[in-house]
Write an enzyme that holds these catalytic residues in place. Structure first.
Site, mmCIF file in Angstrom:
data_model
loop_
_atom_site.group_PDB
_atom_site.id
_atom_site.type_symbol
_atom_site.label_atom_id
_atom_site.label_comp_id
_atom_site.label_asym_id
_atom_site.label_seq_id
_atom_site.Cartn_x
_atom_site.Cartn_y
_atom_site.Cartn_z
ATOM 1 N N HIS A 47 0.818 -1.228 0.000
ATOM 2 C CA HIS A 47 0.000 0.000 0.000
ATOM 3 C C HIS A 47 0.850 1.277 0.000
ATOM 4 O O HIS A 47 0.691 2.118 -0.895
ATOM 5 C CB HIS A 47 -0.966 -0.025 1.183
ATOM 6 C CG HIS A 47 -1.663 1.276 1.428
ATOM 7 N ND1 HIS A 47 -2.529 1.848 0.512
ATOM 8 C CD2 HIS A 47 -1.615 2.127 2.485
ATOM 9 C CE1 HIS A 47 -2.984 2.995 1.000
ATOM 10 N NE2 HIS A 47 -2.436 3.190 2.191
ATOM 11 N N HIS A 71 3.477 7.172 5.679
ATOM 12 C CA HIS A 71 2.256 7.833 6.165
ATOM 13 C C HIS A 71 1.455 7.011 7.182
ATOM 14 O O HIS A 71 0.659 7.559 7.939
ATOM 15 C CB HIS A 71 1.352 8.241 4.991
ATOM 16 C CG HIS A 71 0.610 7.115 4.352
ATOM 17 N ND1 HIS A 71 1.139 6.346 3.345
ATOM 18 C CD2 HIS A 71 -0.630 6.627 4.577
ATOM 19 C CE1 HIS A 71 0.250 5.437 2.966
ATOM 20 N NE2 HIS A 71 -0.826 5.578 3.701
ATOM 21 N N GLU A 75 0.358 5.724 12.760
ATOM 22 C CA GLU A 75 -1.024 5.335 13.028
ATOM 23 C C GLU A 75 -1.184 3.827 13.233
ATOM 24 O O GLU A 75 -1.964 3.391 14.073
ATOM 25 C CB GLU A 75 -1.914 5.787 11.855
ATOM 26 C CG GLU A 75 -3.389 5.612 12.109
ATOM 27 C CD GLU A 75 -4.223 6.170 10.969
ATOM 28 O OE1 GLU A 75 -5.330 5.646 10.765
ATOM 29 O OE2 GLU A 75 -3.769 7.106 10.287
ATOM 30 N N ASP A 76 -0.450 3.029 12.469
ATOM 31 C CA ASP A 76 -0.701 1.578 12.450
ATOM 32 C C ASP A 76 0.403 0.718 13.054
ATOM 33 O O ASP A 76 0.318 -0.507 13.005
ATOM 34 C CB ASP A 76 -0.949 1.107 11.005
ATOM 35 C CG ASP A 76 -2.243 1.672 10.446
ATOM 36 O OD1 ASP A 76 -3.131 2.004 11.254
ATOM 37 O OD2 ASP A 76 -2.371 1.789 9.218
ATOM 38 N N ASP A 138 -3.239 8.437 -0.910
ATOM 39 C CA ASP A 138 -3.608 7.359 0.007
ATOM 40 C C ASP A 138 -5.062 6.943 -0.225
ATOM 41 O O ASP A 138 -5.384 5.754 -0.339
ATOM 42 C CB ASP A 138 -3.411 7.852 1.446
ATOM 43 C CG ASP A 138 -3.907 6.861 2.493
ATOM 44 O OD1 ASP A 138 -3.692 5.655 2.310
ATOM 45 O OD2 ASP A 138 -4.509 7.303 3.486
ATOM 46 N N ASP A 258 -24.554 14.551 -24.479
ATOM 47 C CA ASP A 258 -23.123 14.861 -24.463
ATOM 48 C C ASP A 258 -22.313 13.748 -23.807
ATOM 49 O O ASP A 258 -21.367 14.001 -23.079
ATOM 50 C CB ASP A 258 -22.864 16.201 -23.757
ATOM 51 C CG ASP A 258 -23.376 16.206 -22.322
ATOM 52 O OD1 ASP A 258 -24.174 15.316 -21.981
ATOM 53 O OD2 ASP A 258 -22.978 17.104 -21.560
#
Length: 721
Positions: A47, A71, A75-76, A138, A258
């Site tokens: 990722h 990134h 957080e993880d 992301d 269109d």
């Protein structure tokens, strides 16, 4: 291999850069995410590398690319931000922090956490636009792999993408990225509609391409004859764009002319206008469909000429004309100007696209309520549509259906607040009038004038709404404090409590028990009717007063007036299916304007003399009412009974035999209170309005989905009063 491909891609546009810091970030992230897997079954590290690839396609600098790789580490994983700062420096750490969501333990609800995460991200984005570039990359990769998640998460992430991230990409001029985000979200939010539209587009592709080939040959020959250098492209209308048009105009696919359009890309502004002349000489233009975004660029700096013309067989089609530079900016937006120099963090501070963001953050800095922040953020992210002018010729860009009040506040806060009237094109118009492209607006003011509550019902811009709310809130709060003080004093005299003997610190301590920092705030809450004076006095003088017993409410407060003798209790008078969270003795009723149904998100609003009105969070009146956060109160569904909720629905359909029969067959197990079918006067279709009984939100969603699956149904809407 993915990382080596990334390095090769970067070297193509940054051949002189030392990529050692990038490889260091890659190895650090790989070590942090070791053993982690995505829901798809891939190693987690795929990722961040894919995110870095998207950033490389945007030609981002190395700091942005390092942020892309890192990134998720804070957080993880167990890595702290300080570790990132030590390894990669302040600049990378600041960007990683801007992208990182807030901790889960900091907030009362998921909604509060989401709102504060967006607020944090926007503040970081003002200082360094790379934060948003990484966040968009992301989100794009997450959307490309969304199919592996369960339905609930797909819908939540898809909704957030279409309401927040895609509009931000639009405001930054990133048309290509915005288009992909919208189509990916649409695919998961409206799967049936997505499949139907894609099938329709594909079924027409052969005939459309044949028509476009013929038109293209004609245009190339005419441009060559006039000596205008140009290259031509075909533009296929995106599925979500088609869907929006169908819903907005309530038309069928046969009336979307269109689906494919022609794009002329030439070498100069002069030749753009020359090419427009060639098109209009060849085919008849449709009045009102000629847009000059070269002379007046959109706020995201998009520039192009748009015109719609009637083709040789009577078909209408669109032509866009722009230069190569304009085309690059239209596709890439803010990323088209990514020319980093030492110490630069992105485009210049006066870039119009960043100026918009600075204003947005400034207007919403003081907003306390997370729900209000999110709703006004969504409103402010919508694309601007209307280009208006001051009498001196200055262009004021406003959202569609904006009013003279929005125009006045766009000029200056004082002009908006003291506005008493407006002239549009020399004629006096009502302040709720909708402005149109090209209107010249003159605002009439009167010193000392204050905005009206009624303005909140029709203003469209977040700036106007927030300024009006602030002034009304200050006025209402002053009244509430006065009423609350008198109410407490009156009840104290009745119960024999001498308030003069109670110290300020004791007053403040009791206010603290209710969650307020000072007694003035508690007076305001008493004035609004959120608490009873007897409850407060029981805490101020516990030996003298208990909380039980009758009391007289304050004049003008938000609590209900005393019921006449023999009348049922306040709880009995209210709606038994809703209640104030944590309180059982307040009159609560569902607002008639939206008639919320079980399962919907709801919000309570303390009304003067009537109790607590409960609105659906989707109610159009909620934004107008919630000018005072102190009147907002937590409410919840009280019991899971089999109550039936009447809901008004309007269905826009093709006008064909058997349509009504098919619609009612979907409703065979549902009570229909009323039904009216008629032919639409302004379009070739039918309108069916009905009121049906539903048990909850899920049943309503199933009914709407079943109706939309019927061939010939163009749109299904829930009506609010």
């Amino acid at each position: 291999m993915l990382y080596r491909d990334l390095e090769a891609k970067i070297r193509e546009y940054r051949p002189k850069d030392d990529l050692a810091p990038l490889e260091k970030a890659f190895r650090f992230a790989r070590q942090c995410h070791e053993g982690q897997m995505r829901v798809s079954g891939e190693p987690y590290m795929v990722h961040p590398v894919k995110v870095a690839h998207i950033l490389a396609d945007m030609r981002m600098d190395l700091v942005g690319m390092q942020t892309g790789l890192l990134h998720d580490v804070v957080e993880d994983t167990s890595v702290k931000l300080e570790d990132v700062r030590k390894q990669f420096g302040d600049e990378v750490a600041r960007c990683v922090d801007g992208v990182t969501k807030l901790g889960k333990l900091d907030f009362y609800s998921a909604e509060d956490r989401q709102a504060e995460s967006f607020r944090k991200m926007l503040l970081a984005m003002v200082d360094d636009i790379r934060v948003m570039m990484v966040k968009l990359a992301d989100r794009l990769h997450n959307m490309r792999t969304l199919g592996y998640l369960n339905r609930e998460r797909r819908e939540r992430i898809g909704r957030e993408t279409i309401e927040i991230y895609a509009p931000i990409a639009h405001r930054l001029g990133m048309g290509k990225l915005r288009g992909e985000l919208e189509d990916l979200a649409f695919q998961h939010l409206e799967a049936d509609a997505f499949r139907e539209i894609v099938t329709n587009i594909e079924s027409r592709r052969h005939s459309n391409e044949g028509f476009l080939h013929e038109i293209r040959q004609t245009v190339e020959a005419e441009l060559r004859r006039e000596g205008i250098p140009a290259r031509l492209e075909a533009r296929i209308k995106r599925p979500y764009s088609v869907f929006q048009k169908l819903r907005r105009q309530k038309i069928g696919m046969d009336q979307v002319y269109d689906l494919m359009a022609l794009r002329i890309i030439t070498d100069s502004v002069k030749n753009c206008y020359a090419a427009l002349g060639v098109i209009h000489n060849q085919w008849r233009p449709i009045p009102g469909r000629i847009k000059d975004f070269i002379a007046i660029p959109r706020p995201n700096l998009y520039q192009s000429l748009h015109t719609s013309v009637v083709g040789p067989q009577g078909q209408t089609f669109e032509v866009q004309i722009r230069t190569e530079e304009m085309h690059r900016i239209a596709e890439e937006g803010i990323a088209a100007h990514w020319k980093y120099k030492e110490g630069r963090k992105g485009p210049a501070a006066d870039d119009q696209r960043i100026a918009w963001l600075r204003h947005l953050v400034e207007w919403q800095r003081d907003m306390q309520d997370p729900g209000e922040f999110m709703s006004t953020l969504k409103v402010d992210l919508y694309p601007e549509e209307v280009y208006t002018f001051t009498p001196r010729g200055k262009v004021i860009v406003l959202p569609r259906d904006a009013t003279p009040i929005d125009f006045a506040y766009a000029i200056h806060s004082d002009v908006g607040s003291t506005c008493v009237g407006a002239k549009v094109n020399g004629r006096i118009v009502p302040l709720r009038s909708c402005l149109r492209n090209g209107d010249v607006v003159e605002i009439m003011t009167q010193p000392g004038h204050q905005p009206s509550k009624d303005w909140l019902a029709f203003v469209k811009t977040a700036r106007a709404r927030n300024k009006i709310k602030h002034l009304i809130n200050a006025s209402e709060r002053a009244k509430a404090i006065e009423i609350g003080g008198k109410y407490l004093d009156k009840e104290a005299r009745r119960l024999g409590v001498q308030l003069g003997r109670i110290t300020k610190s004791e007053f403040d301590a009791v206010a603290g028990q209710y969650g307020y920092s000072k007694m003035e705030d508690l007076y305001a809450a008493l004035g609004y009717g959120k608490y009873s004076a007897r409850q407060v006095l029981a805490k101020l003088a516990p030996g003298v007063v208990n909380e039980e017993g009758e009391e007289s409410p304050p004049v003008g407060a938000g609590v209900p007036e005393p019921a006449p003798a023999g009348a049922p209790s306040r709880t009995a008078e209210g709606d038994p299916v809703v209640r104030v969270r944590g309180l059982d003795d307040l009159l609560v009723y569902r607002a008639k304007c939206c008639n919320p149904i079980r399962g919907e998100a709801i919000v309570g609003y303390v009304t003067r003399g009537k109790g607590v009105a409960v609105h659906s969070c989707l109610c159009p009146n909620v934004q107008s009412l919630m000018y005072d956060v102190e009147r907002k109160i937590e409410v919840e569904w009280a019991r899971a009974a089999e109550d039936a909720f009447p809901v008004r629905i309007v269905v826009h359909t093709d006008d064909r035999p058997g349509m009504l029969n098919q619609l009612t067959s979907v409703l065979e197990n549902t009570n229909i209170r009323s039904l009216e079918a008629k032919t639409a006067l302004d379009q070739d279709g039918g309108i069916v309005e009905m009121t049906v009984d539903v048990r909850d939100k899920k049943q309503l969603e199933k009914l709407v989905a079943a109706m939309r699956r019927i061939s010939g149904v163009r749109d299904v809407e829930r009506l609010f009063n």
